[in-house]
Design a protein around this motif. Sequence first.
Motif, PDB file in Angstrom:
ATOM      1  N   UNK A 220       0.830  -1.208   0.000  1.00  0.00           N
ATOM      2  CA  UNK A 220       0.000   0.000   0.000  1.00  0.00           C
ATOM      3  C   UNK A 220       0.864   1.257   0.000  1.00  0.00           C
ATOM      4  N   UNK A 221       1.912   1.246   0.815  1.00  0.00           N
ATOM      5  CA  UNK A 221       2.801   2.410   0.865  1.00  0.00           C
ATOM      6  C   UNK A 221       3.502   2.634  -0.468  1.00  0.00           C
ATOM      7  N   UNK A 222       3.947   1.553  -1.095  1.00  0.00           N
ATOM      8  CA  UNK A 222       4.583   1.682  -2.416  1.00  0.00           C
ATOM      9  C   UNK A 222       3.613   2.301  -3.414  1.00  0.00           C
ATOM     10  N   UNK A 223       2.362   1.866  -3.368  1.00  0.00           N
ATOM     11  CA  UNK A 223       1.343   2.431  -4.258  1.00  0.00           C
ATOM     12  C   UNK A 223       1.119   3.905  -3.994  1.00  0.00           C
ATOM     13  N   UNK A 224       1.012   4.258  -2.710  1.00  0.00           N
ATOM     14  CA  UNK A 224       0.799   5.666  -2.356  1.00  0.00           C
ATOM     15  C   UNK A 224       2.000   6.515  -2.760  1.00  0.00           C
ATOM     16  N   UNK A 225       3.194   6.007  -2.538  1.00  0.00           N
ATOM     17  CA  UNK A 225       4.403   6.746  -2.911  1.00  0.00           C
ATOM     18  C   UNK A 225       4.440   6.970  -4.415  1.00  0.00           C
ATOM     19  N   UNK A 226       4.062   5.955  -5.173  1.00  0.00           N
ATOM     20  CA  UNK A 226       4.028   6.086  -6.633  1.00  0.00           C
ATOM     21  C   UNK A 226       3.020   7.154  -7.049  1.00  0.00           C
ATOM     22  N   UNK A 227       1.847   7.155  -6.406  1.00  0.00           N
ATOM     23  CA  UNK A 227       0.827   8.168  -6.706  1.00  0.00           C
ATOM     24  C   UNK A 227       1.351   9.572  -6.401  1.00  0.00           C
TER      25      UNK A 227
END
Length: 107
Positions: free
Chosen positions: A59-66
Amino acid sequence: MDALLQLLNEAEKGARENTVLLVEERFERRLSEEAGEIKRTIIEVKAELGKRITEVEAKLDGRITEVEAKLETKIEKMKGEIIKWMFLFWVGQVATLTAIFAFLLSR
């Protein structure tokens, strides 16, 4: 009669020792069972925590990418704004200098 009392006392002492040994054995067995159960519980909790940590990392990786994508978009937008204002500034400067030179040349 003393011999009978002595025999009964020895039998009682032996029975007490046997009872203590039996209780110790049961306690050790129960302790081993409980320790094994605790180990199994720790392994299960560790596996669950590992799973949750992996989910949170994803989830954090996804948020960081966003957030990175949004920042890149904003940076590009700001670059365009800066170039636009720089162009307007330089056009204004050229116009001002042209007017000043025209004024000086006309005199």
